[in-house]
Design a protein around this motif. Structure first.
Motif, PDB file in Angstrom:
ATOM      1  N   ARG A   1       0.828  -1.210   0.000  1.00 21.53           N
ATOM      2  CA  ARG A   1       0.000   0.000   0.000  1.00 21.53           C
ATOM      3  C   ARG A   1       0.863   1.262   0.000  1.00 21.53           C
ATOM      4  N   ARG A   2       1.946   1.237   0.747  1.00 23.59           N
ATOM      5  CA  ARG A   2       2.848   2.395   0.728  1.00 23.59           C
ATOM      6  C   ARG A   2       3.455   2.615  -0.651  1.00 23.59           C
ATOM      7  N   LEU A   3       3.860   1.542  -1.298  1.00 23.97           N
ATOM      8  CA  LEU A   3       4.405   1.673  -2.654  1.00 23.97           C
ATOM      9  C   LEU A   3       3.345   2.208  -3.611  1.00 23.97           C
ATOM     10  N   GLU A   4       2.130   1.725  -3.455  1.00 17.29           N
ATOM     11  CA  GLU A   4       1.056   2.226  -4.319  1.00 17.29           C
ATOM     12  C   GLU A   4       0.820   3.722  -4.086  1.00 17.29           C
ATOM     13  N   GLU A   5       0.932   4.125  -2.837  1.00 16.62           N
ATOM     14  CA  GLU A   5       0.806   5.564  -2.554  1.00 16.62           C
ATOM     15  C   GLU A   5       1.946   6.359  -3.209  1.00 16.62           C
ATOM     16  N   ASN A   6       3.159   5.769  -3.193  1.00 16.68           N
ATOM     17  CA  ASN A   6       4.295   6.424  -3.839  1.00 16.68           C
ATOM     18  C   ASN A   6       4.097   6.509  -5.358  1.00 16.68           C
ATOM     19  N   VAL A   7       3.511   5.457  -5.917  1.00 17.24           N
ATOM     20  CA  VAL A   7       3.243   5.474  -7.361  1.00 17.24           C
ATOM     21  C   VAL A   7       2.298   6.621  -7.690  1.00 17.24           C
ATOM     22  N   GLU A   8       1.251   6.779  -6.929  1.00 20.33           N
ATOM     23  CA  GLU A   8       0.317   7.876  -7.153  1.00 20.33           C
ATOM     24  C   GLU A   8       0.998   9.229  -6.957  1.00 20.33           C
ATOM     25  N   LYS A   9       1.893   9.276  -5.984  1.00 18.12           N
ATOM     26  CA  LYS A   9       2.633  10.525  -5.729  1.00 18.12           C
ATOM     27  C   LYS A   9       3.529  10.881  -6.919  1.00 18.12           C
ATOM     28  N   HIS A  10       4.219   9.855  -7.436  1.00 16.14           N
ATOM     29  CA  HIS A  10       5.105  10.098  -8.590  1.00 16.14           C
ATOM     30  C   HIS A  10       4.292  10.527  -9.818  1.00 16.14           C
ATOM     31  N   ASN A  11       3.085  10.021  -9.968  1.00 19.13           N
ATOM     32  CA  ASN A  11       2.220  10.468 -11.064  1.00 19.13           C
ATOM     33  C   ASN A  11       1.904  11.956 -10.954  1.00 19.13           C
TER      34      ASN A  11
ATOM     35  N   GLU B   1      10.347   7.491 -13.727  1.00 23.60           N
ATOM     36  CA  GLU B   1      11.286   6.389 -13.473  1.00 23.60           C
ATOM     37  C   GLU B   1      11.081   5.817 -12.065  1.00 23.60           C
ATOM     38  N   LYS B   2      10.911   6.721 -11.084  1.00 22.90           N
ATOM     39  CA  LYS B   2      10.658   6.242  -9.711  1.00 22.90           C
ATOM     40  C   LYS B   2       9.328   5.499  -9.638  1.00 22.90           C
ATOM     41  N   LYS B   3       8.361   5.963 -10.440  1.00 17.76           N
ATOM     42  CA  LYS B   3       7.084   5.270 -10.459  1.00 17.76           C
ATOM     43  C   LYS B   3       7.246   3.846 -10.963  1.00 17.76           C
ATOM     44  N   GLN B   4       8.050   3.682 -12.026  1.00 12.98           N
ATOM     45  CA  GLN B   4       8.273   2.347 -12.582  1.00 12.98           C
ATOM     46  C   GLN B   4       8.971   1.442 -11.564  1.00 12.98           C
ATOM     47  N   GLN B   5       9.919   1.981 -10.819  1.00  9.99           N
ATOM     48  CA  GLN B   5      10.617   1.178  -9.796  1.00  9.99           C
ATOM     49  C   GLN B   5       9.630   0.702  -8.722  1.00  9.99           C
ATOM     50  N   LYS B   6       8.784   1.638  -8.295  1.00  6.33           N
ATOM     51  CA  LYS B   6       7.817   1.282  -7.259  1.00  6.33           C
ATOM     52  C   LYS B   6       6.837   0.234  -7.773  1.00  6.33           C
ATOM     53  N   MET B   7       6.440   0.369  -9.024  1.00  2.00           N
ATOM     54  CA  MET B   7       5.509  -0.605  -9.583  1.00  2.00           C
ATOM     55  C   MET B   7       6.145  -1.994  -9.693  1.00  2.00           C
ATOM     56  N   ALA B   8       7.448  -2.018 -10.018  1.00  2.00           N
ATOM     57  CA  ALA B   8       8.143  -3.309 -10.068  1.00  2.00           C
ATOM     58  C   ALA B   8       8.182  -3.950  -8.676  1.00  2.00           C
ATOM     59  N   GLN B   9       8.459  -3.121  -7.650  1.00  2.00           N
ATOM     60  CA  GLN B   9       8.460  -3.644  -6.283  1.00  2.00           C
ATOM     61  C   GLN B   9       7.071  -4.143  -5.876  1.00  2.00           C
ATOM     62  N   ILE B  10       6.053  -3.417  -6.350  1.00  2.00           N
ATOM     63  CA  ILE B  10       4.693  -3.839  -6.031  1.00  2.00           C
ATOM     64  C   ILE B  10       4.403  -5.206  -6.639  1.00  2.00           C
ATOM     65  N   GLU B  11       4.847  -5.434  -7.838  1.00  2.00           N
ATOM     66  CA  GLU B  11       4.627  -6.737  -8.480  1.00  2.00           C
ATOM     67  C   GLU B  11       5.310  -7.866  -7.691  1.00  2.00           C
ATOM     68  N   GLU B  12       6.557  -7.612  -7.243  1.00  2.00           N
ATOM     69  CA  GLU B  12       7.266  -8.623  -6.455  1.00  2.00           C
ATOM     70  C   GLU B  12       6.514  -8.910  -5.140  1.00  2.00           C
ATOM     71  N   LEU B  13       6.039  -7.817  -4.509  1.00  2.00           N
ATOM     72  CA  LEU B  13       5.299  -8.007  -3.256  1.00  2.00           C
ATOM     73  C   LEU B  13       4.002  -8.785  -3.475  1.00  2.00           C
ATOM     74  N   GLU B  14       3.359  -8.505  -4.602  1.00  2.00           N
ATOM     75  CA  GLU B  14       2.123  -9.220  -4.878  1.00  2.00           C
ATOM     76  C   GLU B  14       2.372 -10.719  -5.067  1.00  2.00           C
ATOM     77  N   VAL B  15       3.496 -11.051  -5.700  1.00  2.00           N
ATOM     78  CA  VAL B  15       3.841 -12.472  -5.854  1.00  2.00           C
ATOM     79  C   VAL B  15       4.070 -13.115  -4.490  1.00  2.00           C
ATOM     80  N   GLN B  16       4.845 -12.421  -3.613  1.00  2.00           N
ATOM     81  CA  GLN B  16       5.119 -12.949  -2.276  1.00  2.00           C
ATOM     82  C   GLN B  16       3.831 -13.062  -1.454  1.00  2.00           C
ATOM     83  N   ILE B  17       2.997 -12.044  -1.596  1.00  2.00           N
ATOM     84  CA  ILE B  17       1.734 -12.078  -0.853  1.00  2.00           C
ATOM     85  C   ILE B  17       0.855 -13.234  -1.333  1.00  2.00           C
ATOM     86  N   ALA B  18       0.856 -13.474  -2.619  1.00  2.00           N
ATOM     87  CA  ALA B  18       0.066 -14.579  -3.161  1.00  2.00           C
ATOM     88  C   ALA B  18       0.594 -15.922  -2.653  1.00  2.00           C
ATOM     89  N   ASP B  19       1.923 -16.061  -2.630  1.00  2.00           N
ATOM     90  CA  ASP B  19       2.510 -17.312  -2.100  1.00  2.00           C
ATOM     91  C   ASP B  19       2.143 -17.511  -0.620  1.00  2.00           C
TER      92      ASP B  19
END
Length: 279
Positions: free
Chosen positions: A62-72, A92-110
């Motif tokens: 959720r924090r990363l998602e907030e950062n993504v919105e902030k970078h937008n 660029e920072k938005k893309q980094q945060k989105m990549a981290q969000i994807e990794e977290l989503e995979v871990q959360i799903a596992d």
């Protein structure tokens, strides 16, 4: 089989038999039930820890998602001010945060998948524990009923250890009682024969007969004295008295003869009649 192997086998057999005798099924069932409950608590604790880790990842996402919105917003503002360079850095920072969000989503799903598996196992174990608890109580009731039935059967048949001890005690008491009864009968028989009187007086059979003969002679002498004082002659001996005198003579020669019994009641009756005639 060697000596050591045989000794090891005998020891294991003895220990196994000892454990079988010492094992209480009720205690064993209760211990197994407690172990299963401990395992259930461990599973619940594992699920709680896993859920905590998943919640942490979700908060981080959720924090990363907030950062993504902030970078937008930063990129839009930079474009409005014709600062494409700043807009590019924000994107660029938005893309980094989105990549981290994807990794977290995979871990959360596992973690969610693992959590779901653990929850299923927990529910299955809990159902098994409930079934075991019911079966445990039933088995304990059956064992206690069988144990009580066995004790009653042993008591009725007399094969139990306590009943064997009781039976032996009763048998010993019976033997002792019979011995005392026989002893009492023997004492009564000895008392009737006068064995105790002879033992206390120190007289034997010969002494007793001689003493009775002297007593009879003294009685006859006193009777003769009374006749002489009253001027009466001694009556001629009857046939019975003659026989008595013969028996007395025989008693002098034969010490084993017994004196005639005197009827004390008949003597007292004759004395009373004489007294009444004189009056």
């Amino acid at each position: 089989m060697g000596i050591l192997s045989r000794a090891s086998y005998v020891i294991r057999s003895k220990l196994n038999a000892l454990l079988n005798r010492a094992e209480d099924p009720s205690e064993t069932l209760d211990y197994s039930y407690e172990k299963m409950r401990d395992e259930l608590q461990d599973v619940k604790k594992g699920i709680a820890d896993l859920t905590t880790q998943k919640k942490r990842l979700e908060i981080q996402r959720r924090r990363l998602e907030e950062n993504v919105e902030k970078h937008n917003e930063q990129a839009r503002e930079a474009v409005r001010h014709d600062r494409e360079d700043l807009a590019r850095q924000a994107l660029e920072k938005k893309q980094q945060k989105m990549a981290q969000i994807e990794e977290l989503e995979v871990q959360i799903a596992d973690l969610q998948e693992t959590q779901d598996t653990l929850v299923e196992k927990k529910n299955e174990l809990q159902d098994r524990i409930e079934r075991f608890r019911t079966e445990k109580e039933t088995m304990k009731a059956r064992y206690e009923a069988a144990e009580a039935s066995t004790r009653v059967s042993e008591a009725l048949s007399g094969v139990g250890d306590e009943m064997e001890d009781t039976a032996r005690a009763i048998e010993r008491s019976r033997e002792r009682t019979e011995e005392m009864e026989a002893r009492a009968e023997a004492m009564d028989e000895l008392a009737d024969t006068g064995a105790f009187d002879q033992a206390l007086s120190g007289e034997d059979e010969l002494d007793r007969e001689l003493r009775e003969m002297r007593s009879n002679s003294e009685v006859e002498a006193e009777l003769d004295t009374l006749r002489a004082e009253m001027g009466k002659e001694s009556p001629a001996p009857t046939e019975r008295e003659a026989d008595s005198e013969v028996e007395t003579v025989d008693a002098d020669t034969d010490t084993e003869a017994e004196p005639a019994d005197v009827d004390e009641e008949a003597v007292e009756a004759e004395l009373e009649e004489l007294s009444e005639e004189e009056q």
